[in-house]
Design an enzyme around this catalytic site. Structure first.
Site, PDB file in Angstrom:
ATOM      1  N   ASP A 230     -11.274   2.879  -4.147  1.00  0.00           N
ATOM      2  CA  ASP A 230     -11.006   4.187  -3.571  1.00  0.00           C
ATOM      3  C   ASP A 230     -10.703   4.077  -2.076  1.00  0.00           C
ATOM      4  OD1 ASP A 230     -11.141   7.134  -3.794  1.00  0.00           O
ATOM      5  OD2 ASP A 230     -12.875   6.932  -2.461  1.00  0.00           O
ATOM      6  N   GLU A 265      -6.205   2.397  -3.831  1.00  0.00           N
ATOM      7  CA  GLU A 265      -5.625   3.713  -3.559  1.00  0.00           C
ATOM      8  C   GLU A 265      -5.328   3.855  -2.074  1.00  0.00           C
ATOM      9  OE1 GLU A 265      -6.825   8.440  -3.437  1.00  0.00           O
ATOM     10  OE2 GLU A 265      -8.169   6.864  -2.772  1.00  0.00           O
TER      11      GLU A 265
END
Ligand code: CA
Ligand code: CA
Length: 534
Positions: A230, A265
């Site tokens: 993330d 990401e």
């Protein structure tokens, strides 16, 4: 009906004879699909709380996922009515105060809403038996504000001690754009790029790295195949070079599992994505092509496939310049954006899915995207994460931060779409199968863009001495294209997918054909895979 079937059979046999394939029937069905053994996969993103609720508490859970695994992949790529995906990305599952669980309290457990570590181990085992790789969402840019280390850091900062647990986080006596959150009752501020509840880790501190080595080892030892990382864009901080940190993390994890797969990401169009590829990480999500306004959706809507193919080649070439082993990570939408159905009609949607699935790299299909789930509104995150619709006649009682799904899926739930030959779900099944039948597509490089005109294009893809051409007809009219036999000495039609146009069943159920003289006929809005001599 019988006559139509007979005609279809004649067409299918003709196609096979002309295209030179060995057995009769739809050439797409006669070519065997090969189970992947490497990192090239068709992934499926599961938002755990929304997928399937096993115990009636209105929240999806891990036992619920296990009960639906046969829908995703029954373990045999050549049988059944499963979707055929061979990778799963599980959205966050660690203990956390929020429904989305991106503020982690404990990196070594499963949130009790979702199940237990035993449930997780069972899921992992069931995935591996089916040939599915399982990667988990790992949030290492920030923790939850109730993480033990941050709680202790705050206690110490209130006593003026910044040399203890505070070293794990980014703190300062000066407030600024970076140090934007106050440690109440102290003279200190901390970095919380996303919110008060999400203090950013100090990723330069050796203690933090030791801690994340333990975390990675814990999950890799259990057997997870990798991580979706993330918020890598926020790894950069005052002292940390994000690319250097990512390289450290990737290489450290490879020490525990040399085949570990990681996708990061970085919600950016290009620039910083290229930088992060320098870390050696396998994949970064391709945000340039994703979202309702990205190039897959735009190509699906406009049919301007030549511009699309040129842009895809450019992007693919670029990432491989920064990391020769880069695997593009394509997706249409994820949990952070409105659903594709909020922007495209059925046929544009189907064509966007074809452009996406037949591109080099891995695919990440967000749960429900394969049946066209719509977000009930486009203003809040929870509405992008509503319940999976298994059966339009039996809607789930699942509430995502209070939000229920739309009252029925406009194209039908899973049950209804499995029964319709030309449903969106069956198109996804066909496209995933094409990827398994033609391993060159995911693994290869686009070496040439063959421009017929702006709505008809061929992408030549080379992989390890093998060559295929993916041809798209983006036009709302059938097409007859000529592939010069002098240029392409051997041509075999490997399969096709028809996205189609509204109200024309004849077109939408037609086949692609390729004759010996190189004439390729394609229904309106369709795609074909042709094997060429390398
Ligand atoms: Ca439940
Ligand atoms: Ca950060």
């Amino acid at each position: 009906m019988k006559r139509i079937l007979a005609m279809l059979l004649v067409v299918a046999v003709l196609v096979c004879v002309l295209a030179g394939c060995g057995s009769s029937g739809d050439s797409t069905d006669s070519i065997s699909a090969v189970q992947s053994t490497d990192k090239y996969r068709s992934f499926y993103q599961i938002w755990i709380g929304s997928f399937c609720d096993s115990n009636g508490d209105e929240t999806g859970d891990i036992p619920g996922i296990i009960s639906k695994l046969d829908y995703l992949n029954d373990g045999d790529p050549n049988s059944g009515d499963d979707l055929g995906v061979d990778g799963i990305w599980l959205s966050p599952m660690m203990p956390s105060t929020t429904y989305h669980k991106y503020n982690v309290r404990d990196y070594f457990d499963i949130d009790e809403e979702f199940g237990t570590l035993d449930d997780f181990d069972e899921l992992l085992c069931e995935c591996h038996e089916r040939g599915i790789k399982l990667i988990i969402d790992l949030v290492i840019n920030h923790s939850g504000s109730d993480h033990e280390f941050f709680v202790k850091a705050c206690e110490e900062l209130r006593e003026g001690n910044e040399d203890g647990y505070a070293r794990y986080y980014n703190v300062s006596k000066e407030s600024s754009e970076r140090y934007n959150r106050e440690v109440l009752g102290s003279d200190y501020y901390y970095e919380g790029a996303f919110s008060y509840e999400m203090p950013d880790w100090n990723l330069s501190f050796e203690g933090t790295r030791d801690y994340f080595e333990e975390v990675a080892k814990f999950w890799l030892d259990r057997g997870v195949d990798g991580f979706r990382l993330d918020a890598v864009k926020y790894f950069d901080d005052k002292e940390t070079d994000g690319v250097e940190f990512l390289r450290w993390f990737y290489e450290m994890a490879q020490g525990y599992n040399p085949d570990v797969y990681m996708v990061g990401e970085d919600w950016d169009s290009t620039g910083s994505i290229y930088d992060f590829y320098e870390s050696g990480i396998d994949s970064l999500f391709n945000f340039k092509f994703a979202t309702n306004t990205g190039e897959f959706a735009t190509g699906g809507r406009s049919g301007l496939v030549t511009d699309f193919a040129k842009s895809l080649k450019k992007y693919d070439d670029n990432i491989k310049t920064h990391n020769p082993n880069a695997i593009d990570a394509n997706f249409l939408t994820n949990h952070d954006m409105p659903r594709l159905a909020n922007a495209l009609d059925e046929y544009e949607y189907k064509f966007a899915a074809s452009l996406y699935m037949l591109a080099p790299g891995n695919t990440f299909t967000y749960y429900g995207e394969e049946i066209g789930i719509e977000a009930p509104n486009t203003t809040n995150d929870a509405s992008y994460r509503t319940a999976m619709i298994w059966d339009n006649d039996d809607l789930p009682d699942i509430y995502v931060n209070g939000v229920a799904q739309v009252e029925e899926c406009w194209l039908g739930g899973v049950k209804q779409q499995l029964e319709q030959e030309d449903s969106l779900l069956n198109l996804y099944r066909r496209l995933i199968r094409l990827r398994l039948q033609n391993p060159e597509i995911a693994r290869g490089d686009i070496t040439e863009v063959v421009e017929f005109d702006n709505k008809h294009v061929g992408m030549v893809i080379d992989y390890d001495g093998a060559r295929v051409m993916v041809v798209h007809n983006g036009d709302k009219e059938p097409a007859e294209l000529t592939l010069d036999p002098a240029t392409y000495s051997s041509m075999t039609l490997r399969g096709w997918a028809v996205a189609g146009i509204e109200g024309d069943d004849e077109n939408n159920r037609a086949s692609v054909t390729l004759s010996g003289d190189g004439t390729l006929t394609m229904p309106a809005r369709s795609s074909a895979v042709i094997k060429l001599d390398a």
